[in-house]
Design a protein around this motif. Sequence first.
Motif, PDB file in Angstrom:
ATOM      1  N   GLU A  69     -22.185  39.103 -11.894  1.00 55.77           N
ATOM      2  CA  GLU A  69     -22.074  40.379 -12.602  1.00 55.77           C
ATOM      3  C   GLU A  69     -22.522  40.192 -14.044  1.00 55.77           C
ATOM      4  O   GLU A  69     -22.117  39.235 -14.703  1.00 55.77           O
TER       5      GLU A  69
ATOM      6  N   ARG B 266     -14.151  39.721 -12.140  1.00 53.39           N
ATOM      7  CA  ARG B 266     -15.604  39.941 -12.047  1.00 53.39           C
ATOM      8  C   ARG B 266     -15.995  40.448 -10.659  1.00 53.39           C
ATOM      9  O   ARG B 266     -16.856  41.324 -10.521  1.00 53.39           O
TER      10      ARG B 266
ATOM     11  N   GLN C  64     -15.229  44.070 -10.504  1.00 55.98           N
ATOM     12  CA  GLN C  64     -16.236  44.860 -11.210  1.00 55.98           C
ATOM     13  C   GLN C  64     -17.489  45.049 -10.353  1.00 55.98           C
ATOM     14  O   GLN C  64     -18.080  46.139 -10.322  1.00 55.98           O
TER      15      GLN C  64
ATOM     16  N   GLU D 130     -16.803  47.569  -7.613  1.00 52.77           N
ATOM     17  CA  GLU D 130     -16.772  48.927  -8.156  1.00 52.77           C
ATOM     18  C   GLU D 130     -18.173  49.439  -8.457  1.00 52.77           C
ATOM     19  O   GLU D 130     -18.491  50.610  -8.203  1.00 52.77           O
ATOM     20  N   ARG D 131     -19.006  48.564  -9.011  1.00 53.87           N
ATOM     21  CA  ARG D 131     -20.369  48.982  -9.360  1.00 53.87           C
ATOM     22  C   ARG D 131     -21.164  49.346  -8.110  1.00 53.87           C
ATOM     23  O   ARG D 131     -21.881  50.357  -8.078  1.00 53.87           O
TER      24      ARG D 131
END
Length: 307
Positions: A148, A266, A269, A272-273
Amino acid sequence: MASESSPKRPLTWLITGCSSGFGLALTRMAQANGHNVLATSRNPARTPELVSEITAKGGEWIRLDQDEPDCGQVIEDLEARGVAIDVLANVAATSMTGPVESFDESEVRRVMETNFFGPYRLMRAAVPHMRKRRSGMVVNFSSGAGMEANLSLGVYGASKAALDDLTKVLHKEMKDFKVRVLLVYLGSFNTPMVGKTEVAAKPLDPDYEGTTTAQYVDVLSTGNFVVNGDHVKATQAIYDVVVGEGVGKGHEDEIMIPLGVDMAARIGQTRERLDHAMEVFGDICNNVDIDGASVGVGQNTFVKKSN
């Protein structure tokens, strides 16, 4: 060395970056458990006390600079004298911080040499021998920055992302040959690398003053941030997966192991992205095929044409 027949015999490990941090911890752990270790570093003369420690216990310390195009010859020479490498652990790495626009090409190439081309050269030398023996393991150390994006670590993250993808492909390619490949995703740990992040030579443009990017550059270059990760505990987990014991028992064929609370964040994240991207563009993602096309969807995205 596939999981169904993981040997209990001593293994021969070739480990890079053994002068400190994870490389040194893994070297000591493997030796303490009765394995044969070929420790390597760019300049063994800088750490004579470590060389003496490892060799006194029956290990060997070899000069290996993975930035050199012919560094893989170290493995060829070892194999030629009858030393079969069971585990190749690519640990050595370098880091550099700065906005993406700040790096000159020589800096980018230097980071890529150490973090991508170096490990690839060693993999390219070791894997054919492992494949022919139908046994062996490659362990590549990566970072959350490769999974990420992290502000100011664009070049470092790019080098790790390149290694990540190569490792994942190799994992798939080696399954037929019972050669194991593991990708280690690390968060931040208490190793000397925390205080060794270089800064791009080009001065930070005044326009960045007060930005989050500038804050990251300052924190990363000074090492002035809280580190929760215990690298010895993490090394134990990595060792367990290699030998199929402890947390690694029954999980020998896993492709990756994430380590560190910040690594867990991480991963969250990244999830989610990707979920967000599909929420926004999922409909069009699934509606840009050739009209009337019928393609099977699965792990293998390539479908051979019927005659």
